[in-house]
Write an enzyme that holds these catalytic residues in place. Structure first.
Site, mmCIF file in Angstrom:
data_model
loop_
_atom_site.group_PDB
_atom_site.id
_atom_site.type_symbol
_atom_site.label_atom_id
_atom_site.label_comp_id
_atom_site.label_asym_id
_atom_site.label_seq_id
_atom_site.Cartn_x
_atom_site.Cartn_y
_atom_site.Cartn_z
ATOM 1 C CG ASP A 83 -2.002 0.975 1.211
ATOM 2 O OD1 ASP A 83 -2.365 1.424 0.108
ATOM 3 O OD2 ASP A 83 -2.513 1.333 2.296
ATOM 4 C CD GLU A 87 -0.339 5.196 -4.108
ATOM 5 O OE1 GLU A 87 0.124 5.547 -2.999
ATOM 6 O OE2 GLU A 87 -1.028 4.188 -4.266
ATOM 7 C CG ASP A 120 -8.237 4.323 0.305
ATOM 8 O OD1 ASP A 120 -8.090 3.082 0.327
ATOM 9 O OD2 ASP A 120 -7.453 5.110 0.857
HETATM 10 C C1 GLC Z 1 -4.896 3.162 2.682
HETATM 11 C C2 GLC Z 1 -5.338 1.902 1.949
HETATM 12 C C3 GLC Z 1 -6.378 1.179 2.749
HETATM 13 C C4 GLC Z 1 -5.827 0.868 4.135
HETATM 14 C C5 GLC Z 1 -5.388 2.153 4.829
HETATM 15 C C6 GLC Z 1 -4.701 1.888 6.157
HETATM 16 O O1 GLC Z 1 -5.911 4.077 2.741
HETATM 17 O O2 GLC Z 1 -5.792 2.177 0.668
HETATM 18 O O3 GLC Z 1 -6.796 0.021 2.094
HETATM 19 O O4 GLC Z 1 -6.802 0.230 4.905
HETATM 20 O O5 GLC Z 1 -4.470 2.854 4.001
HETATM 21 O O6 GLC Z 1 -3.596 1.086 6.003
#
Ligand code: GLC
Length: 739
Positions: A321, A324, A428
């Site tokens: 995650d 980017e 998200d």
């Molecule tokens: C980001 C991710 C999400 C995750 C959050 C906390 O927003 O896209 O899926 O739950 O971070 O880690």
């Protein structure tokens, strides 16, 4: 100006300058074959100090498809797209970019062709927005490889594109099961509890995710000792119960003395630098942090190795995650913010005081990578590779600690190339009905760009879901290769039992259907990967239909994506003869009536349980078709077959001994059932078995032919075949074959 070379039958490469080797393609280019040429097929081209601009005139009926993870319609016309990976958590229709960059598009119309830009920096693509009849591609650089695909038709163009860029990722078989996530199940106890609920309630589930709170202070590769007293024992016992754990891995490494990962990274020069030569510091979940320089192969090797403890504990998958990369702020930005607040305190309003701090362009301008030969590389030149390179770093770990095994990997940020090594989720989203429709469209666009294994957070990540939305989204999830329910901290809980008994019972049947369909899903997924055709695809005969899709070759899903709807309009195209450009308008002119009597018929299965058939034959046309909350509209194409088996609690339990074959056969239908071990990469060397099922209608009867082609290591265990065959009038004939 350009250098040109034929690459495949229908693919031509136009090279400008000295492009960077991105890894997005897999076919080598022979420099000797490159010949100078002034122009590029299909485009007018200008090069100046601002870089390269390509333009193509669009005719009124031209449609444009592709671009993977982008918002808006399936037909991309009428919008500007900015391919620059960005963490933007509010996916409203006006947004120009999301987390990935998939610079492949197909123009379909008077002239049909595809174009792929092998370039890892920012690309702006204006598709008839500024000027309604102009497709305009801008790249702020003039070192780029441009591939033009001249194949006839979208399917062939996609196949050519995937021949160039590599075949799509195949996850382990369990990854086709239902997956449960939440930000967060923060400790051992809560995860065990969730697992128990699934098993007690008979709701199938294969994976439970671990979001950022499993870590110590968000320090990547740590596991909080208080919350996980015996991680190894816990992981082993979850696995015994049929649950895969999927921990999140974020790139940002907390700046902290004595924290091993930070120290090692600093000592070995594994982190990105800042233009001034020091280490670049970003703030993400752990506070101030360094960003690993995944561009560098030594960093990737090191990072892969850090997964050791998890993999040795039996973890087979991760989700990457914030790659980017996402930057909340930098130390400089905080200082400026502090000055602004001081100013506001003394002088009142300051118009800049409320400028968002996250992901400002100047942060990215400041980052510098180090190439394998030691040369500095400005981040913005290769921005869109960061997530891809992180995935490459992760699989260094899989290769080392579970060689030959299939791994599970989801990445939030991606670019072309990532589709070979990981799946993606769409980031998200929100518990909005609009995002159900986005989910449908994005799956189609992503599959066209090679991301077969993908899905959106079922139920929506942000905001609160409620029973009806959840049920409808779960119904869509049945046909989403990645079927994961995930929700954000602070939102209503979203586990299937959180919405009352009735909703739970409905959702359990929905997910049981997904498990029952596993033989079909897996066989079709593998057929598509091997044949390089999208697994989720639009209706190629009716590309204007953006809210229905093919799931493999036999099933068309028509999900309900509007509140309070107890049905929806469905377009049933005539797959045989009507030219694509006319089909939809003609169909719409004759709503509710049969259109093309000679065309493909469809068998509607109004499905509320995997083992109950409520079916009806439809001629091509547009119909309003009712569907109560617990019902899904599944259409089986004429002369195709769908296979099902008994659902199980988790996929490792699934040994398919009895296969049900639903056939809608008016002439002849074939289906290839596929099996491999589901766990290793041996399928690549031919270690798989197939079973061809051929059914021919013969006067008033059916001839059934079964032929096995088995590999000794993966025998097909099916001993019983239950045929349910429907003819053109919906009459059913049942056959029971024991092998
Ligand atoms: C980001 C991710 C999400 C995750 C959050 C906390 O927003 O896209 O899926 O739950 O971070 O880690």
């Amino acid at each position: 100006m350009f250098k040109r070379s034929a690459i495949l039958n229908f693919t031509t490469l136009y090279r400008l300058g000295r492009p960077f080797k991105t890894g997005m393609t897999t076919l080598p280019v022979d420099e000797e074959d490159l010949r100078p040429i002034d122009s590029i097929n299909k485009f007018d081209c200008t090069i100046d100090e601002n870089g390269l601009t390509l333009t193509h005139s669009l005719l009124p009926h031209d449609r444009v498809f592709g671009l993977g993870q982008t918002l808006g319609a399936l037909n991309k016309r009428g919008k500007v797209y900015r391919l620059y990976a960005t963490d933007d958590p509010v996916h409203t229709p006006d947004k120009e970019c999301l987390y990935g960059s998939h610079p492949f598009l197909i123009v379909e119309g008077a002239e049909t062709f595809g174009v792929f830009l092998d370039y890892p920096g920012e690309i702006i693509i204006d598709i008839g927005f500024t000027q309604d009849d102009l497709l305009c591609i801008q790249i702020g650089h003039s070192d780029v490889d441009i591939y033009v695909f001249d194949a006839q038709g979208i399917r062939d163009i996609v196949r050519e594109f995937l021949t160039l860029t590599g075949s799509p990722y195949v996850p382990p078989k369990w990854a086709f099961g239902y997956q449960q996530s939440r930000w967060s199940y923060p400790d051992e106890r809560s995860i065990v509890e969730i697992g128990k609920m699934f098993r007690q309630k008979g709701f199938p589930c294969d994976a439970i995710y671990m979001d950022i709170d499993y870590m110590d202070d968000y320090k990547v590769f740590t596991i909080n000792q208080q919350r996980f007293r015996d991680f190894e024992g816990f992981a082993a016992s979850m696995k015994r119960d049929g649950f895969r754990l999927v921990p999140i891995i974020d790139p940002a490494v907390k700046v902290e003395r004595g924290y091993g990962v930070c120290q090692e990274g600093v000592e070995n020069g594994y982190f990105c630098r800042s233009i001034d030569g020091g280490l670049f510091v970003a703030a993400v979940w752990p506070g101030f942090a360094y960003l690993p320089d995944f561009h560098n192969q030594d960093t990737r090797k090191w990072w892969g190795g850090l997964h050791k403890r998890f993999i040795e504990a039996g973890v087979e998958g991760f989700w990457n995650d914030m790659n980017e990369p996402s930057i909340f702020y930098t130390p400089n930005a905080v200082n400026e913010f502090y000055d602004t607040v001081q100013y506001m305190k003394q002088n009142g309003f300051d118009k800049d005081g409320s400028t968002p701090m996250s992901n400002r362009p100047e942060y990215f301008e400041d980052i510098v990578h180090t190439g394998d030969d030691g040369t500095p590389v400005p981040h913005n030149l290769i921005h869109n590779l960061y997530g891809f390179d992180m995935a490459r770093a992760t699989i260094e770990g899989f290769n080392e600690y579970m060689p030959g095994q299939r791994y599970f990997l989801l990445s939030r940020s991606s670019c072309t190339g990532t589709h070979r090594i990981a799946g993606i989720w769409t980031g998200d989203n929100m518990s909005w009905w609009e995002h159900l429709l986005s989910h449908i469209r994005m799956l189609m666009s992503l599959n066209m760009t090679g991301f077969f294994y993908c899905g959106a957070d079922i139920g929506g990540f942000g905001c609160n879901a409620y029973a009806e939305l959840m049920i409808r989204w779960m119904q869509l999830g049945v046909f989403s290769p990645l079927c994961r329910n995930h929700s954000a901290m602070g939102t209503r809980y979203q586990e299937p039992w959180a919405f009352g008994h009735r909703a739970f019972e409905i959702m359990r049947e929905v997910i049981r259907l997904r498990y029952a369909l596993l033989p079909y899903t897996y066989s079709e997924y593998m057929r598509c990967v091997r044949g390089l055709v999208p697994f989720i695809s639009p209706l190629f005969e009716a590309m204007d239909i953006e809210d229905q899709f093919m799931y493999g070759d036999s099933i068309m899903a028509a999900p309900i994506y509007q509140p309070n709807a107890r049905g929806r309009y469905v377009t049933l195209p005539s797959a045989r003869s009507v030219p694509p450009a006319t089909v939809v308008s003609e169909l719409i002119n004759c709503q509710g009536q049969a259109l093309e009597r000679q065309g493909t018929k469809w068998l509607l299965w109004r499905c509320s349980r995997y083992d109950v058939r409520d079916v009806e034959v439809y001629e091509p046309g547009v119909y309003y078709i009712g569907a109560e909350l617990g019902e899904m509209l599944i259409f089986i194409k004429e002369d195709t077959l769908v296979t099902l088996t008994q659902p199980v609690d988790y996929i490792d339990q699934a040994v398919c001994k009895s296969l049900t074959i639903i056939g809608f056969v008016t002439d002849k239908a074939t289906f290839t059932h596929y099996e491999d071990d589901g766990r290793t990469l041996k399928y690549r060397e031919g270690c798989f078995s197939t079973l061809d099922i051929v059914i021919e209608r013969d006067d008033d009867d059916y001839a059934i032919m079964l032929s096995r082609n088995e590999h000794p290591d993966v025998p097909i265990a099916i001993t019983e075949f239950m045929f349910e065959l429907y003819d053109a009038s919906g009459q059913k004939v049942c056959r029971h074959v024991v092998a």
